[in-house]
Enzyme design. Structure first.
Site, short mmCIF file in Angstrom:
data_model
loop_
_atom_site.label_atom_id
_atom_site.label_comp_id
_atom_site.label_asym_id
_atom_site.label_seq_id
_atom_site.Cartn_x
_atom_site.Cartn_y
_atom_site.Cartn_z
N LYS A 34 -8.01 3.15 18.57
CA LYS A 34 -7.47 1.96 17.88
C LYS A 34 -6.30 2.33 16.96
O LYS A 34 -5.25 1.72 17.03
CB LYS A 34 -8.59 1.31 17.05
CG LYS A 34 -8.08 0.27 16.07
CD LYS A 34 -9.20 -0.34 15.26
CE LYS A 34 -9.62 0.42 14.05
NZ LYS A 34 -8.77 0.28 12.85
N ASN A 35 -6.51 3.35 16.12
CA ASN A 35 -5.48 3.65 15.12
C ASN A 35 -4.21 4.22 15.74
O ASN A 35 -3.13 4.11 15.15
CB ASN A 35 -6.04 4.59 14.05
CG ASN A 35 -7.04 3.86 13.15
OD1 ASN A 35 -7.15 2.63 13.20
ND2 ASN A 35 -7.79 4.62 12.36
N CYS A 128 -8.88 -5.23 0.84
CA CYS A 128 -9.65 -4.85 2.00
C CYS A 128 -11.05 -4.52 1.52
O CYS A 128 -11.23 -4.09 0.39
CB CYS A 128 -9.00 -3.64 2.64
SG CYS A 128 -10.02 -2.86 3.85
N ARG A 133 -6.37 0.09 -1.36
CA ARG A 133 -5.38 0.48 -0.35
C ARG A 133 -3.94 0.16 -0.76
O ARG A 133 -3.29 -0.72 -0.20
CB ARG A 133 -5.75 -0.12 1.01
CG ARG A 133 -7.18 0.25 1.38
CD ARG A 133 -7.56 -0.15 2.75
NE ARG A 133 -7.16 0.83 3.74
CZ ARG A 133 -7.51 0.77 5.02
NH1 ARG A 133 -8.26 -0.21 5.44
NH2 ARG A 133 -7.11 1.67 5.87
N ASP A 319 -14.02 7.54 8.25
CA ASP A 319 -14.45 6.48 9.17
C ASP A 319 -15.82 6.77 9.79
O ASP A 319 -16.41 5.87 10.42
CB ASP A 319 -13.41 6.28 10.29
CG ASP A 319 -12.16 5.59 9.78
OD1 ASP A 319 -12.18 5.08 8.65
OD2 ASP A 319 -11.15 5.57 10.51
N ARG A 411 -13.30 -5.53 15.73
CA ARG A 411 -11.98 -4.99 15.36
C ARG A 411 -11.78 -3.61 15.95
O ARG A 411 -10.66 -3.23 16.27
CB ARG A 411 -11.87 -4.87 13.84
CG ARG A 411 -11.65 -6.15 13.08
CD ARG A 411 -11.46 -5.83 11.60
NE ARG A 411 -10.57 -4.68 11.48
CZ ARG A 411 -10.69 -3.72 10.57
NH1 ARG A 411 -11.62 -3.78 9.66
NH2 ARG A 411 -9.86 -2.70 10.56
C1 UD1 Z 1 -5.83 5.01 8.10
C2 UD1 Z 1 -6.75 4.45 9.17
C3 UD1 Z 1 -8.16 4.26 8.62
C4 UD1 Z 1 -8.67 5.54 7.98
C5 UD1 Z 1 -7.67 6.07 6.96
C6 UD1 Z 1 -8.06 7.43 6.39
C7 UD1 Z 1 -5.20 3.15 10.51
C8 UD1 Z 1 -4.78 1.80 10.98
N1 UD1 Z 1 -6.22 3.17 9.61
O1 UD1 Z 1 -5.71 4.02 7.09
O2 UD1 Z 1 -9.02 3.89 9.69
O3 UD1 Z 1 -9.89 5.29 7.31
O4 UD1 Z 1 -6.37 6.21 7.58
O5 UD1 Z 1 -8.24 8.35 7.41
O6 UD1 Z 1 -4.67 4.15 10.95
N2 UD1 Z 1 -3.01 5.75 -0.59
C9 UD1 Z 1 -2.23 5.64 -1.73
N3 UD1 Z 1 -0.98 5.12 -1.60
C10 UD1 Z 1 -0.46 4.72 -0.39
C11 UD1 Z 1 -1.26 4.85 0.75
C12 UD1 Z 1 -2.53 5.38 0.63
O7 UD1 Z 1 -2.67 5.99 -2.82
O8 UD1 Z 1 0.68 4.26 -0.36
C13 UD1 Z 1 -4.39 6.31 -0.68
C14 UD1 Z 1 -5.45 5.28 -0.30
O9 UD1 Z 1 -5.81 4.47 -1.38
C15 UD1 Z 1 -6.59 6.15 0.16
C16 UD1 Z 1 -5.87 7.37 0.77
O10 UD1 Z 1 -4.54 7.32 0.29
O11 UD1 Z 1 -7.32 6.59 -0.95
C17 UD1 Z 1 -5.87 7.39 2.28
O12 UD1 Z 1 -5.31 6.19 2.78
P1 UD1 Z 1 -4.43 6.18 4.09
O13 UD1 Z 1 -4.49 7.53 4.73
O14 UD1 Z 1 -3.09 5.62 3.75
O15 UD1 Z 1 -5.20 5.15 5.00
P2 UD1 Z 1 -4.55 4.12 6.00
O16 UD1 Z 1 -3.34 4.70 6.62
O17 UD1 Z 1 -4.45 2.79 5.39
#
Ligand code: UD1
Length: 456
Positions: A34-35, A128, A133, A319, A411
């Site tokens: 999915k991702n 979320c 996030r 996950d 999803r």
């Molecule tokens: C992606 C995956 C999700 C998975 C996650 C972590 C997709 C669509 N989703 O989510 O299934 O659980 O990676 O492996 O690919 N953070 C910040 N600032 C930012 C972005 C992130 O502080 O701008 C923090 C978040 O709050 C969190 C951590 O970084 O604590 C990891 O988040 P991130 O790796 O960005 O997750 P996603 O890409 O949203």
């Protein structure tokens, strides 16, 4: 633990009926990730030539992303698990909030749109169930590449700095290895002028998949999968054909379900080293694992308590934290599971405890004292992976369970109950006519063919 989503009828209209306790046996076919598929769809916006994606999973998140692309003018042709994406005729406009709401990956389009068209306007993906996030890493990185931002009424408006016709390469160091931010910046940098270096980049397999597809499109990306990624921007990217990697989280969920039910199953196709941290924990807890080519077989044996701490790849994936906790509820001894990535990802605990488990959570660390049995009951999933955890708990329970809130499950797991039924589980999807709405009927099409999607 009741989902507060806006489609409450869907919450009640469908449920899984699971008769426990179950034993699984046989082979399960793992769908495309999915991702990966979500970010590859975003990456298709980088070219005006056709992208052919194979092995696309049939999921509501993919349907949502397809609708976002269609709203921009992208033509999508689908057949079974193949998706042909034609982004030659896009008009840059504000995406409606209803389209992006609840789909975090919708924001990942921003880098591709900025790089190709010099502007983008995307609503904040919103809160979320699993945590806040934020998007600061995406925005700060894009600013370093020369973008300017205004956030107005929850809409992120980005454009190139004045008098610039392209983004330009930069050295970027992420404060945390965000998967989404790494992907956004790779897409943006691939069409920027000059070299971009991303340090403290995320190393997840889905990022490697993205880079592989972008390189096929003519990008120059080096060292994907390492902490420091180098991207030499090119003028133009072209079309290509690409097969989505297998979903390591789906595979891990089935392996954990087999361990929890002391069963023997094989999952394939998979890329075993994408699951190393999970396989190590399964072995430590007593299961026997055999890796052979693109398949993994597991033989579940008496379950020992083991400690788990989630971490960015190659660590234990957040996950799979919830599914693994369901396994630990019936382990011998006391285990500790620490969630370090998201602040609100233990919502399954309350229901697991009502089923008879013994879990105490403090500061995102769960202490689990293994019990002999769980008891089946009516359950409501509150996010995607919690729903999978509840289904695993239902498999090890000694009565019938009904799991509601399937909008979360759909999803991210393609035909979950059908795959479990093929492994011998007594499970069916029940439909409650009283609550079935038009949109639910269209969701039941998911089980058949991507071409029947509204997104198609
Ligand atoms: C992606 C995956 C999700 C998975 C996650 C972590 C997709 C669509 N989703 O989510 O299934 O659980 O990676 O492996 O690919 N953070 C910040 N600032 C930012 C972005 C992130 O502080 O701008 C923090 C978040 O709050 C969190 C951590 O970084 O604590 C990891 O988040 P991130 O790796 O960005 O997750 P996603 O890409 O949203």
């Amino acid at each position: 633990m009741v989902c507060e989503g806006n489609n409450k009828s869907y919450l009640k209209s469908q449920n899984l009926k699971i008769i426990g306790p179950s034993t699984l046996s046989g082979e399960v076919k793992i769908s495309g990730a999915k991702n990966s598929a979500l970010v590859l769809l975003a990456a298709s916006l980088l070219t005006d030539e056709k992208i052919i994606l194979e092995n696309v999973p049939l999921l509501t998140d993919i349907e949502k992303m397809g609708n976002i692309l269609k709203n921009l003018g992208v033509k999508l042709q689908t057949q079974d698990h193949q998706l042909i994406i034609d982004s030659s005729n896009i008009s840059i406009k504000e995406l409606p909030y209803e389209l992006v709401n609840g789909l975090r990956a919708s924001f990942f389009c921003i880098g591709a749109l900025l790089a190709r068209f010099g502007q983008a306007s995307i609503p904040l993906p919103g809160g979320c169930n699993i945590g806040k996030r934020p998007i600061n890493e995406h925005i700060n990185g894009l600013k370093a590449l020369g973008a300017e931002f205004i956030i107005e009424k929850e809409i992120v408006k980005a454009k190139l700095a004045e008098k610039k016709s392209r983004l330009f390469g930069a050295n970027i160091r992420l404060n945390c290895p965000s998967v989404g931010a790494t992907e956004t910046l790779i897409m943006a940098a691939s069409l920027a002028r000059g070299r971009t270096v991303i340090e403290n980049a995320a190393r997840e397999p889905e990022i490697q998949d993205l880079c592989q597809m972008l390189n096929k499109m003519g990008a120059k990306i080096y060292d994907a999968g390492k902490e420091k990624i180098i991207i030499d921007g090119v003028q133009k990217l072209h079309g290509c054909s690409h097969k989505v990697i297998p979903d390591r989280i789906e595979a891990g969920t089935f392996l954990i379900a087999a361990a929890a039910t002391l069963s023997s199953i094989t999952v394939s196709p998979v890329i075993p080293n994408h699951l190393e941290a999970v396989l190590n924990k399964l072995e430590e807890s007593g299961s026997k694992i055999i890796k052979k080519g693109n398949s993994i077989s597991i033989r579940g044996k008496s379950i020992k308590a083991v400690d788990v701490k989630t971490a960015p790849f190659p660590g234990f994936p957040t996950d799979l934290q919830a599914p693994f906790m369901a396994l630990m509820t019936i382990a011998k001894g006391r285990s500790k599971i620490s969630e370090t990535i998201f602040e609100n990802r233990m919502t399954h605990v309350e229901l697991l405890n009502r089923m008879g488990s013994s879990i105490i959570v403090k500061n995102n660390i769960a202490q689990i004292d293994g019990v002999k049995k769980l008891k089946g009951m009516t359950l409501v999933g509150s996010d995607l992976r919690s729903s999978a955890a509840l289904i695993i708990a239902a498999l090890i329970s000694n009565r019938t369970s009904r799991v509601f809130g399937l909008d979360h499950l759909d999803r991210g797991y393609e035909s979950f109950e059908i795959k479990l039924a093929q492994l011998g589980v007594e499970i069916i999807r029940e439909f409650n006519k009283e609550f079935i709405s038009k949109s639910d009927k269209s969701k039941s099409h998911l089980k058949k063919n991507l071409s029947e999607f509204e997104a198609a």
